[in-house]
Structure formats: structure tokens, C-alpha cells
Design a protein around this motif. Sequence first.
Motif, mmCIF file in Angstrom:
data_model
loop_
_atom_site.group_PDB
_atom_site.id
_atom_site.type_symbol
_atom_site.label_atom_id
_atom_site.label_comp_id
_atom_site.label_asym_id
_atom_site.label_seq_id
_atom_site.Cartn_x
_atom_site.Cartn_y
_atom_site.Cartn_z
ATOM 1 N N VAL A 1 -6.188 9.685 19.002
ATOM 2 C CA VAL A 1 -5.235 8.813 18.329
ATOM 3 C C VAL A 1 -5.277 9.080 16.835
ATOM 4 O O VAL A 1 -6.348 9.205 16.229
ATOM 5 N N ARG A 2 -4.077 9.131 16.246
ATOM 6 C CA ARG A 2 -3.940 9.282 14.797
ATOM 7 C C ARG A 2 -2.996 8.184 14.303
ATOM 8 O O ARG A 2 -1.940 7.972 14.887
ATOM 9 N N VAL A 3 -3.407 7.512 13.253
ATOM 10 C CA VAL A 3 -2.642 6.395 12.702
ATOM 11 C C VAL A 3 -2.270 6.727 11.266
ATOM 12 O O VAL A 3 -3.130 7.136 10.483
ATOM 13 N N ARG A 4 -1.013 6.507 10.917
ATOM 14 C CA ARG A 4 -0.546 6.776 9.551
ATOM 15 C C ARG A 4 0.726 5.984 9.300
ATOM 16 O O ARG A 4 1.451 5.635 10.230
ATOM 17 N N ASN A 5 0.958 5.684 8.049
ATOM 18 C CA ASN A 5 2.240 5.111 7.638
ATOM 19 C C ASN A 5 2.947 6.148 6.779
ATOM 20 O O ASN A 5 2.554 6.403 5.639
ATOM 21 N N PRO A 6 3.970 6.794 7.296
ATOM 22 C CA PRO A 6 4.628 7.880 6.541
ATOM 23 C C PRO A 6 5.332 7.399 5.288
ATOM 24 O O PRO A 6 5.553 8.189 4.363
ATOM 25 N N LEU A 7 5.684 6.135 5.215
ATOM 26 C CA LEU A 7 6.377 5.577 4.061
ATOM 27 C C LEU A 7 5.543 4.439 3.488
ATOM 28 O O LEU A 7 4.798 3.777 4.203
ATOM 29 N N PRO A 8 5.643 4.203 2.202
ATOM 30 C CA PRO A 8 4.858 3.104 1.617
ATOM 31 C C PRO A 8 5.348 1.753 2.105
ATOM 32 O O PRO A 8 6.514 1.570 2.479
ATOM 33 N N ALA A 9 4.447 0.786 2.100
ATOM 34 C CA ALA A 9 4.806 -0.595 2.443
ATOM 35 C C ALA A 9 5.606 -1.209 1.292
ATOM 36 O O ALA A 9 5.319 -0.965 0.118
ATOM 37 N N VAL A 10 6.588 -1.995 1.632
ATOM 38 C CA VAL A 10 7.485 -2.574 0.627
ATOM 39 C C VAL A 10 7.676 -4.051 0.925
ATOM 40 O O VAL A 10 7.456 -4.515 2.044
ATOM 41 N N GLY A 11 8.095 -4.778 -0.095
ATOM 42 C CA GLY A 11 8.486 -6.171 0.082
ATOM 43 C C GLY A 11 7.448 -7.190 -0.285
ATOM 44 O O GLY A 11 7.764 -8.382 -0.328
ATOM 45 N N GLY A 12 6.201 -6.793 -0.555
ATOM 46 C CA GLY A 12 5.190 -7.772 -0.925
ATOM 47 C C GLY A 12 5.496 -8.388 -2.277
ATOM 48 O O GLY A 12 5.748 -7.682 -3.260
ATOM 49 N N ALA A 13 5.487 -9.698 -2.358
ATOM 50 C CA ALA A 13 5.845 -10.398 -3.592
ATOM 51 C C ALA A 13 4.949 -11.610 -3.757
ATOM 52 O O ALA A 13 4.525 -12.231 -2.788
ATOM 53 N N GLU A 14 4.664 -11.934 -5.034
ATOM 54 C CA GLU A 14 3.895 -13.113 -5.367
ATOM 55 C C GLU A 14 4.811 -14.342 -5.401
ATOM 56 O O GLU A 14 6.030 -14.206 -5.469
ATOM 57 N N PRO A 15 4.248 -15.547 -5.358
ATOM 58 C CA PRO A 15 5.089 -16.750 -5.444
ATOM 59 C C PRO A 15 5.935 -16.761 -6.701
ATOM 60 O O PRO A 15 5.500 -16.317 -7.773
ATOM 61 N N VAL B 1 0.846 -1.193 0.000
ATOM 62 C CA VAL B 1 0.000 0.000 0.000
ATOM 63 C C VAL B 1 0.882 1.243 0.000
ATOM 64 O O VAL B 1 2.052 1.210 0.398
ATOM 65 N N GLY B 2 0.342 2.344 -0.439
ATOM 66 C CA GLY B 2 1.082 3.589 -0.494
ATOM 67 C C GLY B 2 1.175 4.274 0.858
ATOM 68 O O GLY B 2 0.598 3.834 1.864
ATOM 69 N N ALA B 3 1.922 5.370 0.889
ATOM 70 C CA ALA B 3 2.051 6.148 2.118
ATOM 71 C C ALA B 3 0.697 6.732 2.517
ATOM 72 O O ALA B 3 -0.137 7.054 1.658
#
Length: 1023
Positions: free
Chosen positions: A803-817, A783-785
Motif C-alpha cells: 500500500v502507498r498513500v499520498r495526496n497528489p494535490l495540497p489540502a485547501v480550505g482550512g480557515a481560522e475563525p 498541508v502540502g502535496a
Amino acid sequence: MTDELACRIDGRRDQVRAAQLGGVDAVEATDDELTLVVTFIGEAPHGVRPENVRIDGGRRITGIKAVRVAVDREEDPELDDLMRVTLDRAGDTSRYRLSVVDTDPYGRPGTDPYPGFDQRYFSAEFRFRPGEPTPFDCDDQPGRDDRSTPSAPLIDYTARDFDSLRRLLLDRLALTTPDWTERLAPDLGTTLVELLAYAGDQLSYQQDAVATEAYLDTARRRISVRRHVRLIDYRMHDGCSARAFVALETAGDVVLEAGSHRFAAVDSRPRGPHDPPEPGPVIDERQLDALDERDPVEVFEPVTGDPLPLRRAHNEIRFWTWGDELCELPRGATSATLRDEWAGEERTLELRPGDLLLLEEVRGARTGTPGDADPAHRQVVRLTSVAAVVDELVEQPVLEVTWAREDALTFDLRLSTRGGHDCAPVPDVSVARGNVVLVDHGRSQTWCCETPEVAAVPPEPAVLGSCEPGFGCRDRAAGNEPAELIGALVDKTGRRTLAGKDVRELHAVFGEPATTRAGIRLENAGRRQRVVPSTAHEQADALRRLLAQSVYPGIAPRFRPVLRRSPVAQIAPFPSPEHIAAGQAARLAAVPGRVRERLVELWRTARDAELTEDEIDELAVLFGPRYAEVLQLRPVRVLRDLLHRSDELLASKRRRLDALTARARAGTVLGPDIAWEIARSWGLSYAEGLEPAEPVLHGPASAVRPDPRAALPAVRVTDGVRTWYPRRDLLDSGPRDAHVVGELGDDGRLALRFGDGRYGAPPEPGARLALHYRLGGGKGGNVGAEAINHLVLRESGSALPGVRVRNPLPAVGGAEPEPIEQVRQLAPLDLRRTKLRAVTEDDYAALAGELPGVQDAAAELRWTGSAQQVHVAVDAERTGTPSEELLAEVSDHLQRYRRIGHELVARPARRVPVELALRVCAAPGHQRGQIVAELRRALRRFFHPDELGFGEPVRLSRIVAVATAVAGVTDARVTRLRRLSHDDEGELGEGLLRVGPLEIACCDNDPERPENGVFTLDFGGER
């Protein structure tokens, strides 16, 4: 030997062998037709010569004679001897007879059998070409019809599928049972025929599948390809879950317990007027399910099972610039100063080593307005040290924090600037944020109150008894069950070998023949008996074979449950063992330096005040209790003496410390006992951060991208007593290790493979296993930032205001088989890319360059007269000069790949100072000072350690190109190029200055350090 007698059972041959008489058993002709192989009954006679061999028979070719004989005697008395007879010519296709006879008085072959030979078996018939058809030879016995062997049935062996096999069986039955003509499906005969055809069809498919799956190029199943490439050390991956950093802000201090929270990425786009209102950032599991029904929701869970403390003071932390303006953290920075505040007598910031810290630009670096902030200027670092100090000038509490060099800033982070219409100072352009947690993609199926999936293990199969009760067999009701007995004896082999009474007990339960077939027996050794085999490992294997032989074949199929839901998340282990071992090695290597710094600190303290009891106890742990009383009397003098003799007094401890450091650098994770040992021998403060579970050992934050080839299925299997955890394979698992392997099938479902009792512990027969696993993974988690925006709590009704929730950087590393075709292409090539052993100089250089902090490396093999040495020169990043710790890391790292017979020597790269003189012609209209400054900057970049590599010569043409590229320079000529303090050796004429393979040219032109190279400029044509 008469031809009238024809017998079907020959009993005389055994009588001749028993009477130890000689005889000819058979005669065969070889392919060259000039050599006959004679097989004797028992041993060959002694003294046989060519004159004793007579060849009779033949139609066109007669009178064949033996010219040489050679006897081959067998050492085994149960095998028959052979004799090779070489003939003068080959015969025709008719029958011949070879006889071994005695010679007449003239030395010619006679008619009597050879002495010691039986009168019936001193000769035998043979053919030179027994299988070749002869159009002119006739049968020796015309009119004789041998009907003892019936003709073979005509069978179509190409019939392999159901229809062809059914037709083949019906055709055969029509010949053998012509009275049976019924072909209707309800008929019993037709049913049996179709069952046999079906069984043959399945067997044919299984045979084809085995042949197809036996090779990597033809295998079609994913599991088969995975196992094939495992044999060549290629790790085929089944995908991977993405990871992301989640930053939280809270209005009050709170601690989220482990397993009570997770996060969700929910689409927050505006909805229609009739849609339900969007829930707040904190939701429960029921609300998450409702959101999931409306739109797909990506769920993320923390990678560790530690509690998550949230501090209000960590929402936004300001940097401390020590009163300066227009400040920035340059690219490559590994430390910063944070502004703290007082809360009574305590500090508000509670940062610890191992915490994650977000460095974020919140205002424009030029204008100072929030809208101009660059979203690319965000980076998460993991703190390695936190020091609480006070700026005494303004009595401001601050924190000095550092992070690893792997987390060095990748951009220039502006801290303060000037902006607005009046160019007023703008502070806090960038801030730091705590309350950061690392999460990975996947949704646990039993996170809240869901019932885990259950798999039932088949019951224990029946066991074959060796005899009936009353014939030496013991009653099973007396607790002598075969499986229990084998298990007890296998456990016994883990401590010592079996005894004679154990083998006799096996004889009583399984029978002596079955025990002997498994390989366990008793042999007499003098007055006592010994057990064969003699080693405990071989005895354990034989016991397992005995139990396997006593089980009905086919009753105990392999237990491999398949998970019902998919896709199962593939999670890379966190923290990785490599990061833990590297962190432990760094902390152990820093202990001697910390001890010396502490001694200096205590020595300075002792000059002004007396040492406290805790400080004396600290020194007593380091140097022994005998220094405690002396330190109280003369602390300054004793501390100065300890500073001088610390290396000598701590020599034995240093050797132990160096051994532990080398083990950790080699990749071995040191256990908690090592931390206890360091605390006892060096002191409690030096053991901090050595426990494998310490957050400071989790590795740098820059290593957030997981390795798909290290990912394992997020599966946990339990039977209420034991818990099985996933492994890539069971080759390194012991018989008691509760490990399980998850294999991804072609349908995307995961099958679980348990151990067999030798490699991994199997579940108990009849047990009910609870399967806990997570769903997710793949590219859907990238997912994106700012996409992760909800905190999911397990308990309903829990409220966390503000409460505030956020991901400042995009998620990385997801890969298909990994695709199968890609594996077929990459697996054979991986053998060449992966270096398992260093053999050549390039191998050592490449392996040394893999370490962080090494810019470049070179190696050279040298013969010292007694051994070969590998000299590895290291060029460190940014500085060029490696530290002693980095050289030790390189040496320990290469020890794992070192070839036997090579001695390692790691040292800094040798700098070659260059003396350079350049005459420059400047264009009209350019200032000399500006040209000089630009030329010096250009030449410094040219001679920077990151630009020139090992053995790279300094080329005159490149210097001229660099100089003429400066604005205002029309011409450049090199007038001097040589090594500093050396005579000219023709470098100008040759056009380059050569350096050795472990040397790097340098020319810093630093007036304070002229030994690092100088260059001079001579101008012409300027104003």
C-alpha cells in the motif's frame, strides 16, 4: 366649598360618581397658559358655554374670563370627559379657582353650581405655573408644617462596584443603626453587607454587559456578534477544516469498511541514529499515538461514510490514443478514453459514475523522462458517465469516461510525445489513477475505543400546584402529571384543535385562573362552548405558556454544556444540497433525449433482429402495455411510429418531468420517492443516479474547497434513543427535530444550545448525553502535496501489503475563525452585495451570469402592452450559443429572484454579423502569406465570443490597433465597416459600429458560413 375642612381621605368623590352627578375633578394649565384642561367626574354636562365658566382669584392679574370652551367626550364609560377652556389672558403665580356655574338672568356667571353638579365639586383650584419658584408669593397657610412625608435619604447612585457599594451601605447603616459599630469581617452584619455589595456589583456588571452586548458596534462577546449579524442574514463562520484528495495504491484488491480507516500526515524527515525506525505506510491507532507524541500529526478522515474499495487495476490506468502519436487532452477537455484489459470474460477496470479519477503527468512533456514531469499538471475529476466499448480494429477493450464541465481540464495534458536521443515515441506521458478518496481535517475523539464525553441534563423542576388535593385537583399518581398532560395536548394540536373536555381537564390540574392567564378559556357560542384560541398553532403556544408559568422561576436554568476540549473541527456539509439538486436536475432534463436515442437504437436493432422480451417490456413501461403485442408482430413499423409520435404520447409524462426538473434547478433536493416514480413511469435505467446518496450527485471535484460560512461543528449528541445533529440556528427547526447549535466562545471552547420544544427538540430532563466530536480544523490542515503518507486502521495487527498513500494535490480550505472586527466591517456591507431579489436589468444579468457555463448575460425590460417582460440573453462559454438545457437552467434559476409582475424570457444572444474590409501596408521583407495568416488569427481573436460582450460596439480604432500589432504591418486602414447585408449608415465616419444591448458583434470569416460575418484584406507594399 370651605377652606377650614382638611381631610386626608376623600370619600365623597366616589359617592358623586355613583350618584351620576356632575363635578369638576381637576384643573390644569397647559404650557401656553391660555388653555385650561378641566377633568370632570364622569360625563361632561351638556350645554356648557363660556358664560358658565368663572375664574376667581389672583393677586396681580384678576378678572380673567373664558372666551371659548370645547368638550372632549370619551367613548369608554370608565374614562372621564375633558373640557378645554380658552382664556383671554394668562394669570400670575398665585392660586386661582375655576367654577362651573349657572348664569344669572342677564347671562353673566352666577354663584350657584351648574345644574346637575354636586355643590362641593363644582369648582377646583389651580395654578398657571405650579412648579415655578416665586420670590414674592407667600404660602397660603403660613406656619403649617407637614411632617407626613419624611425626607428622602441621600444616596450616591454612582456607586456601582463592590468597594463603593460596601462603603455606601456602611455609611447608611451608621445613620440608621448608630449602635452597630462592629466592622470586623467575621461579624454577621459585615458579612451581610459584603454579600449585598457583591450582589450589587454583579448586577451592575450584568447591566453594563447587557447594554454593551446589545449593539453590534459595542458588543465584545463572539456569541453576541454572531447573533447580531444573523439578524441581517450574515453568516459569521467559526473556521473550517481543510480538504484533500488521497490516492492509494495497493498490491491486491481489498475493501476498507466505513469507519475502519483514516489517514495521517506524518513528518517523514530523516531522524537520528538513536530514533526508532519509521513505521510503514499502514499503521494502527497505537502507533499513531506514538508518532503524535514525537511530532504533531495531522489526521484526516473520509468525508463520507461509504466503504472504500481498492482495486489493483486502478493504481495506474493508461490512456488509449486509438493508435495515434503525439496526442494530448487539450485545455477544457471533459472526456477521455482509458485502456482496459480482459480478465477472462470480465474487465479489469471497475470504474463507476461518481468515482474520483486522478489525471497526472508522470513524464516530461518534451523529454519523456520521469524527472521532468510537471507537478502542476495534476487534476482530480469526478466521472459522470462510464461506457465500456471495444476498439474493434485491434480488439482492445476501452472505457469512454466523461466528467462535468466544472471539472474541465485547466491545462493541456500530454498523453504521448517523442524523446530521447533518437526522438522515439514515448507513450504514457500521463496516466489516470483510481482509488482516490476525499478527506477532511479532524480527529474524532471516539473513533476507536475511546469513551465519549458525558453531559448530564438537570432533573425536571418542581411544578406549582393550583390547589390542594381534595379541592378539585386530581391525584398525580393517577398519571395526570402536568408536564405529561401538556405534552399530550401539544401533540394533539398537531392533528386537530382542543375540545372543551381538554380545557376542563386543564382547569382541574392547573386551576381555572392559571389556565385563563395563559390564554386558554371556554366561551359560550349558542348552545355549545368553544375553545379560545381557535387555531391549533395558537393553542399549542398557550399550552407552552401554561407549563412555563407553572414552573418555579430560576429552578430550570438553560442547559448549555461546554465541550471540554478544543478546537472543535468545523466541517462543511458534503455533499452540498446545491450539488445534489443540480445533478438531479441535469439527469432529469436528459431523460427525453435518452429516450429518443434509445428508440433510434431499438429501431436499428429491429431491422436486423427481433426485439427481446426485456426490450419490449422497456417500451411497454414508456408507452403502455398495449404496444407489447404489436411490437412482436411489426416492430420496425411500430418503432418508426413511436419515434414520430413520441412527443405526443409522452406529453403528460414530460409535463411532470419538467415540473420535477424545475424544482431541482430551484435548489430542492428530490427524495428517493422521485427515483421510484421515474422508474415506474419511464423505466429503471432512467432512474439511475437520482437517489440523493448516489456518488454521481456529489458534485464536481473542482468544488473541493469548502465554504467556511456553510461549515458546522463536527458534533453528534445522543442519549441512547435520539441523536442530535448540528445546525447553524434553530429558526427552521420543528418541535420534534433533534437539532443542536454549537456556538464558539471567546475562549475557543464550543457551547451547545438545544431547542426549547418549539424550535428544536430539547433533551429529556435527567438524561445523560454522550458527546461525540472531532478536534482539528483551521490553517493547520492546509498541508502540502505528498504530505499525507499513512493509512491508519482501527484494528491492530491489520496488514495491507504493497500500500502507498499520498495526496497528489495540497489540502485547501482550512480557515481560522472569522475575526470580530472583520465581521463588524463586512456584515453591513453584505446587505448590498447579496442580491435577494432581481429588480433592475443589471440584477437579472448578474444573477444569470452566476450559473456555470454562462460566459456573459444581458437583460432588457420590455413592455408588451399588458405586462413587463424581462428578456435575458445568454452567451455560453467557448461556443457562444447556449443549449436548450442551459437556457432552461437560466430560466429556472431566475424564477427564485424574479420580481412579481415580470415575465421571464431566456434566449440566446443575438449575433450581429459584421462586414469588414481592411487595407494593409506591409513592410519590405515580409511574406504576404504569413501576414495574412497572422491577421486572420488576430481578427478572429478580436471577434471571439469571449472578447466582445453584450452591447459593446466595434470600434474602428481597436481594429486598426489589432492589425498594426501584427509583425510586418506598417499601416492599416478600414475601408468598410457595416452590418452584413446592410447599407452603410455612417459607421466609418462615426468610427464605430453600434449594437443593441442584447446583441454581440461577430465576424467568423468562415467560407462555409458567410452569414456569420466576413472580412477582406487588401495589401500594398508587400513582395
